[in-house]
Each structure stands twice: as C-alpha cells, then as structure tokens.
Motif scaffolding. Structure first.
Motif, PDB file in Angstrom:
ATOM      1  N   PHE A  29       0.736  -1.210  -0.119  1.00  0.00           N
ATOM      2  CA  PHE A  29      -0.047  -0.052   0.050  1.00  0.00           C
ATOM      3  C   PHE A  29       0.904   1.301   0.057  1.00  0.00           C
ATOM      4  CE2 PHE A  29      -2.577  -3.049   2.279  1.00  0.00           C
ATOM      5  CZ  PHE A  29      -3.580  -3.275   1.497  1.00  0.00           C
ATOM      6  N   LEU A  30       2.114   1.093   0.504  1.00  0.00           N
ATOM      7  CA  LEU A  30       2.952   2.243   0.543  1.00  0.00           C
ATOM      8  C   LEU A  30       3.860   2.460  -0.752  1.00  0.00           C
ATOM      9  CD1 LEU A  30       4.755   1.489   3.949  1.00  0.00           C
ATOM     10  CD2 LEU A  30       2.741   2.755   3.513  1.00  0.00           C
ATOM     11  N   ILE A  31       3.304   1.831  -1.765  1.00  0.00           N
ATOM     12  CA  ILE A  31       4.121   2.109  -2.840  1.00  0.00           C
ATOM     13  C   ILE A  31       3.527   3.091  -3.848  1.00  0.00           C
ATOM     14  CG2 ILE A  31       5.545  -0.164  -2.885  1.00  0.00           C
ATOM     15  CD1 ILE A  31       3.677  -1.107  -4.750  1.00  0.00           C
ATOM     16  N   PHE A  32       2.352   3.139  -3.505  1.00  0.00           N
ATOM     17  CA  PHE A  32       1.319   3.994  -4.514  1.00  0.00           C
ATOM     18  C   PHE A  32       1.292   5.483  -4.015  1.00  0.00           C
ATOM     19  CE2 PHE A  32      -0.669  -0.183  -4.615  1.00  0.00           C
ATOM     20  CZ  PHE A  32      -0.453  -0.370  -5.857  1.00  0.00           C
ATOM     21  N   THR A  33       1.176   6.437  -4.840  1.00  0.00           N
ATOM     22  CA  THR A  33       0.913   7.819  -4.439  1.00  0.00           C
ATOM     23  C   THR A  33      -0.118   8.556  -4.934  1.00  0.00           C
ATOM     24  OG1 THR A  33       2.289  10.098  -4.336  1.00  0.00           O
ATOM     25  CG2 THR A  33       2.728   8.521  -6.027  1.00  0.00           C
ATOM     26  N   ALA A  34      -0.661   9.337  -3.973  1.00  0.00           N
ATOM     27  CA  ALA A  34      -1.970   9.880  -4.572  1.00  0.00           C
ATOM     28  C   ALA A  34      -1.691  10.900  -5.365  1.00  0.00           C
ATOM     29  CB  ALA A  34      -2.665  10.430  -3.313  1.00  0.00           C
ATOM     30  N   LEU A  35      -0.305  11.551  -5.631  1.00  0.00           N
ATOM     31  CA  LEU A  35      -0.130  12.662  -6.493  1.00  0.00           C
ATOM     32  C   LEU A  35       1.027  12.401  -7.092  1.00  0.00           C
ATOM     33  CD1 LEU A  35      -0.883  15.689  -3.707  1.00  0.00           C
ATOM     34  CD2 LEU A  35      -2.197  15.325  -6.019  1.00  0.00           C
ATOM     35  N   ASP A  36       0.881  11.460  -8.260  1.00  0.00           N
ATOM     36  CA  ASP A  36       1.881  11.131  -9.053  1.00  0.00           C
ATOM     37  C   ASP A  36       2.248  12.234 -10.138  1.00  0.00           C
ATOM     38  OD1 ASP A  36      -0.218  10.935 -10.898  1.00  0.00           O
ATOM     39  OD2 ASP A  36       0.044   8.427 -10.783  1.00  0.00           O
ATOM     40  N   VAL A  37       3.110  12.376 -11.083  1.00  0.00           N
ATOM     41  CA  VAL A  37       3.329  13.347 -12.181  1.00  0.00           C
ATOM     42  C   VAL A  37       1.952  13.611 -12.718  1.00  0.00           C
ATOM     43  CG1 VAL A  37       4.372  14.181 -14.039  1.00  0.00           C
ATOM     44  CG2 VAL A  37       5.689  12.795 -12.376  1.00  0.00           C
ATOM     45  N   SER A  38       1.398  12.780 -13.479  1.00  0.00           N
ATOM     46  CA  SER A  38       0.128  12.941 -14.297  1.00  0.00           C
ATOM     47  C   SER A  38      -1.026  13.634 -13.249  1.00  0.00           C
ATOM     48  CB  SER A  38      -0.203  11.695 -14.958  1.00  0.00           C
ATOM     49  OG  SER A  38      -0.602  10.614 -14.042  1.00  0.00           O
ATOM     50  N   THR A  39      -1.271  13.115 -12.320  1.00  0.00           N
ATOM     51  CA  THR A  39      -2.085  13.574 -11.238  1.00  0.00           C
ATOM     52  C   THR A  39      -1.847  15.004 -11.003  1.00  0.00           C
ATOM     53  OG1 THR A  39      -2.641  11.134 -10.373  1.00  0.00           O
ATOM     54  CG2 THR A  39      -3.506  12.921  -9.142  1.00  0.00           C
ATOM     55  N   ARG A  40      -0.742  15.354 -10.753  1.00  0.00           N
ATOM     56  CA  ARG A  40      -0.367  16.627 -10.315  1.00  0.00           C
ATOM     57  C   ARG A  40      -0.555  17.573 -11.523  1.00  0.00           C
ATOM     58  NH1 ARG A  40       2.492  17.601  -5.780  1.00  0.00           N
ATOM     59  NH2 ARG A  40       3.512  15.789  -4.777  1.00  0.00           N
ATOM     60  N   ILE A  41      -0.374  17.175 -12.821  1.00  0.00           N
ATOM     61  CA  ILE A  41      -0.694  18.051 -13.751  1.00  0.00           C
ATOM     62  C   ILE A  41      -2.054  18.307 -14.026  1.00  0.00           C
ATOM     63  CG2 ILE A  41      -0.686  18.274 -16.407  1.00  0.00           C
ATOM     64  CD1 ILE A  41       2.190  16.773 -16.232  1.00  0.00           C
ATOM     65  N   ALA A  42      -2.996  17.152 -13.785  1.00  0.00           N
ATOM     66  CA  ALA A  42      -4.311  17.283 -13.860  1.00  0.00           C
ATOM     67  C   ALA A  42      -4.975  18.230 -12.648  1.00  0.00           C
ATOM     68  CB  ALA A  42      -5.216  16.009 -13.821  1.00  0.00           C
ATOM     69  N   VAL A  43      -4.365  18.336 -11.623  1.00  0.00           N
ATOM     70  CA  VAL A  43      -4.850  18.854 -10.318  1.00  0.00           C
ATOM     71  C   VAL A  43      -4.450  20.563 -10.786  1.00  0.00           C
ATOM     72  CG1 VAL A  43      -4.386  19.560  -8.238  1.00  0.00           C
ATOM     73  CG2 VAL A  43      -4.847  17.285  -8.667  1.00  0.00           C
ATOM     74  N   ASP A  44      -3.219  20.615 -11.211  1.00  0.00           N
ATOM     75  CA  ASP A  44      -2.893  22.290 -11.744  1.00  0.00           C
ATOM     76  C   ASP A  44      -3.683  22.737 -12.573  1.00  0.00           C
ATOM     77  OD1 ASP A  44      -0.936  22.029  -9.761  1.00  0.00           O
ATOM     78  OD2 ASP A  44       0.683  21.501 -11.165  1.00  0.00           O
ATOM     79  N   ASN A  45      -4.004  21.854 -13.554  1.00  0.00           N
ATOM     80  CA  ASN A  45      -4.943  22.541 -14.858  1.00  0.00           C
ATOM     81  C   ASN A  45      -6.413  22.959 -14.039  1.00  0.00           C
ATOM     82  OD1 ASN A  45      -2.854  21.928 -16.663  1.00  0.00           O
ATOM     83  ND2 ASN A  45      -3.619  20.196 -17.085  1.00  0.00           N
ATOM     84  N   LEU A  46      -7.320  22.023 -13.345  1.00  0.00           N
ATOM     85  CA  LEU A  46      -8.275  21.910 -12.671  1.00  0.00           C
ATOM     86  C   LEU A  46      -8.210  23.279 -11.658  1.00  0.00           C
ATOM     87  CD1 LEU A  46      -9.320  18.426 -12.243  1.00  0.00           C
ATOM     88  CD2 LEU A  46     -10.495  20.079 -13.840  1.00  0.00           C
ATOM     89  N   ARG A  47      -7.300  23.524 -11.056  1.00  0.00           N
ATOM     90  CA  ARG A  47      -7.093  24.630 -10.282  1.00  0.00           C
ATOM     91  C   ARG A  47      -7.486  26.053 -10.831  1.00  0.00           C
ATOM     92  NH1 ARG A  47      -1.702  23.186  -6.741  1.00  0.00           N
ATOM     93  NH2 ARG A  47      -2.680  22.436  -5.043  1.00  0.00           N
ATOM     94  N   ARG A  48      -7.035  25.838 -12.307  1.00  0.00           N
ATOM     95  CA  ARG A  48      -7.467  27.006 -12.930  1.00  0.00           C
ATOM     96  C   ARG A  48      -8.772  27.104 -13.521  1.00  0.00           C
ATOM     97  NH1 ARG A  48      -2.175  25.964 -14.539  1.00  0.00           N
ATOM     98  NH2 ARG A  48      -3.022  24.843 -16.585  1.00  0.00           N
ATOM     99  N   LYS A  49      -9.316  25.849 -14.065  1.00  0.00           N
ATOM    100  CA  LYS A  49     -10.606  25.827 -14.630  1.00  0.00           C
ATOM    101  C   LYS A  49     -11.691  25.310 -13.661  1.00  0.00           C
ATOM    102  CE  LYS A  49      -9.286  22.468 -17.020  1.00  0.00           C
ATOM    103  NZ  LYS A  49      -9.207  21.153 -18.019  1.00  0.00           N
ATOM    104  N   VAL A  50     -11.618  24.340 -12.841  1.00  0.00           N
ATOM    105  CA  VAL A  50     -12.737  24.220 -11.809  1.00  0.00           C
ATOM    106  C   VAL A  50     -11.732  23.819 -10.373  1.00  0.00           C
ATOM    107  CG1 VAL A  50     -14.815  22.668 -11.098  1.00  0.00           C
ATOM    108  CG2 VAL A  50     -13.839  23.105 -13.737  1.00  0.00           C
ATOM    109  N   PRO A  51     -11.536  24.805  -9.580  1.00  0.00           N
ATOM    110  CA  PRO A  51     -11.038  24.704  -8.249  1.00  0.00           C
ATOM    111  C   PRO A  51     -11.513  24.034  -7.164  1.00  0.00           C
ATOM    112  CG  PRO A  51     -11.241  27.153  -9.025  1.00  0.00           C
ATOM    113  CD  PRO A  51     -12.107  26.178  -9.768  1.00  0.00           C
ATOM    114  N   ALA A  52     -12.866  23.611  -7.475  1.00  0.00           N
ATOM    115  CA  ALA A  52     -13.799  22.728  -6.281  1.00  0.00           C
ATOM    116  C   ALA A  52     -13.493  21.317  -6.735  1.00  0.00           C
ATOM    117  CB  ALA A  52     -15.087  22.868  -6.584  1.00  0.00           C
TER     118      ALA A  52
END
Length: 253
Positions: A164-187
């Motif tokens: 369970f420890l080898i997974f991360t909730a914020l890998d590279v692709s996920t961080r990019i998606a989060v950053d994009n959504l912060r500008r479009k849909v912050p919620a």
C-alpha cells in the motif's frame, strides 16, 4: 509458552491446591516453629515477585492501550477515505467533467481498489482489534478458542503494509491534472486534494498500527511472566493464611 497460555486457570488452580496441601502438612507444627517462619519467608519472596510482575504487566497494559487507540484511528482514516472517494466519484465522475477530471477519477478508483477495496486491509484492522496481544492473558474461558486466536494472530503477523505504501496519490500525471483544474474548476481540484490527504493519512495510520502490533508482540513474554507470578502467589498464599490461623489459635496450656 503456548501451553501456559492455553492452561492458565488449571495451572493457577494446581499451584493453589499444592499450596493448600503443604499448609495442611505444616498444621502439624506449633506456632512459631521454624517451618512456619520458612513458609512466611516463601510468601514474602513469592508475593514480592508477584507484585513486581504486576507492576511490569501494568506498564505493558498501558502501552497496549495505544494499539486500541491506533485501531480506532485507522478505522476512522479508512472511513474518511471511503467517504471522500465515494463523494468525489458521485459528483464528478459520472460522467467526468473533462479529460483532467477523468484522470483524477481514474486515480480515485485506483486508490480505492488498492486500499479500502482490498480484502486484506479491513481484515487486518478487524482481526487486530480482536486478537490484540493482551488477549493472550485470559484467566477464565476466552470467547475465542486459542487455536482460532492463534490462526488470526498469524494472519495479522502476515499482513504487509508495504504494497500500500508504494502508491502515491499525487504522481506526475495527477499533479498536472490538479494544476489544470485549479485554473478551470478549483472545487474539483480541492476535493481531490482532500482525498489525497485522506489516503496518505490512511496509509500512515495502518503502517503505524502494524508497528505498534509488532512492538507489543515482541514484549508478549511479559504475559507469560504474569501467569507464572500468579501461579507462585497462589501457591504461597495458603502458607501465609495458615500461619495467621495458627498464630490466632488459642494456645494450649
């Protein structure tokens, strides 16, 4: 050790009966006889050992209370993650708002499948609560047979949180998606970050629970010491009672 753990009450009873037998033999001696003084010394020595064992076991019991708190925390972390993940999927994933949201939905689904949906994790939490190390000391008939408890302990020992420890909730692709959504849909980005924190907290708490379990198991021999002390005290108690009865008995002229 398993024999003593499985036969705690019979062993204590046996030592008490042996002590009663020795006391009956000493009743042939008058008050003040050297045999009674030796019996009193036996009571002092064994009673002192029992008191020391009780203090040590008390410290162990206080330490073991941490695993109960840790189990509650791990359960709470599991519930929080399940709740947040379910709410996110319900609000944003049917259908996904845009490709970035789809990335987050896939990630939430993956994290749910690798933790709360994994059969080993809830089993580990439930079994740990049932067979916490102090359950090994049960003077009277336990609710769970020793063989079944040993099997459950083996399952807890075999649980490995590393997958369970080898997974991360914020890998590279996920961080990019989060950053994009912060500008479009912050919620959406904000809700996912809540899930990411809940996931990290869940993994940390489960890992801590495993550590607490291993520490207590390493010190489980203290329970054996406590049972032995109870046996010795139960053996010596009749001698002390017999000495008191002899001294209180009216003296013969």
């Amino acid at each position: 050790m398993s024999f003593i753990a499985d036969n705690q009450l019979p062993l204590i009873s046996l030592f008490f009966v042996m002590g009663c037998g020795g006391t009956l033999f000493l009743f042939r001696k008058p008050a003040g006889h050297r045999a009674w003084r030796i019996a009193d010394l036996v009571w002092v020595v064994l009673g002192g050992f029992g008191a020391i064992a009780a203090v040590i076991a008390g410290i162990y019991a206080e330490d073991s209370s941490r695993i109960d708190r840790q189990i509650d925390i791990a359960f709470a972390a599991t519930d929080a993650f399940d709740r947040d993940a379910a709410r996110f999927r319900l609000r944003f994933c049917d259908p996904a708002y845009d490709p970035d949201t789809a990335v987050l939905c896939d990630k939430v689904e993956f994290l749910s499948a690798s933790t709360a949906g994994n059969a080993e994790l809830p089993l580990f939490l439930a079994v740990t609560r049932e067979v916490a190390p102090l359950q090994g000391l049960q003077i009277f008939a336990p609710d769970t047979p020793m063989a079944e408890m040993s099997d459950k302990k083996a399952r807890v020992d075999a649980f490995d949180p590393e997958p369970f420890l080898i997974f991360t909730a914020l890998d590279v692709s996920t961080r990019i998606a989060v950053d994009n959504l912060r500008r479009k849909v912050p919620a959406i980005a904000g809700d996912y970050l809540i899930i990411a924190r809940a996931y990290d907290d869940l993994i940390a708490q489960v890992d801590q629970l495993k550590t607490e379990w291993e520490v207590l198991q390493a010190n489980a021999h203290i329970l054996l010491l406590q049972v032995i002390a109870l046996c010795l005290v139960s053996f010596a108690a009749p001698f002390r009672l017999g000495k008191s009865l002899v001294e209180l008995a009216p003296k013969r002229n």
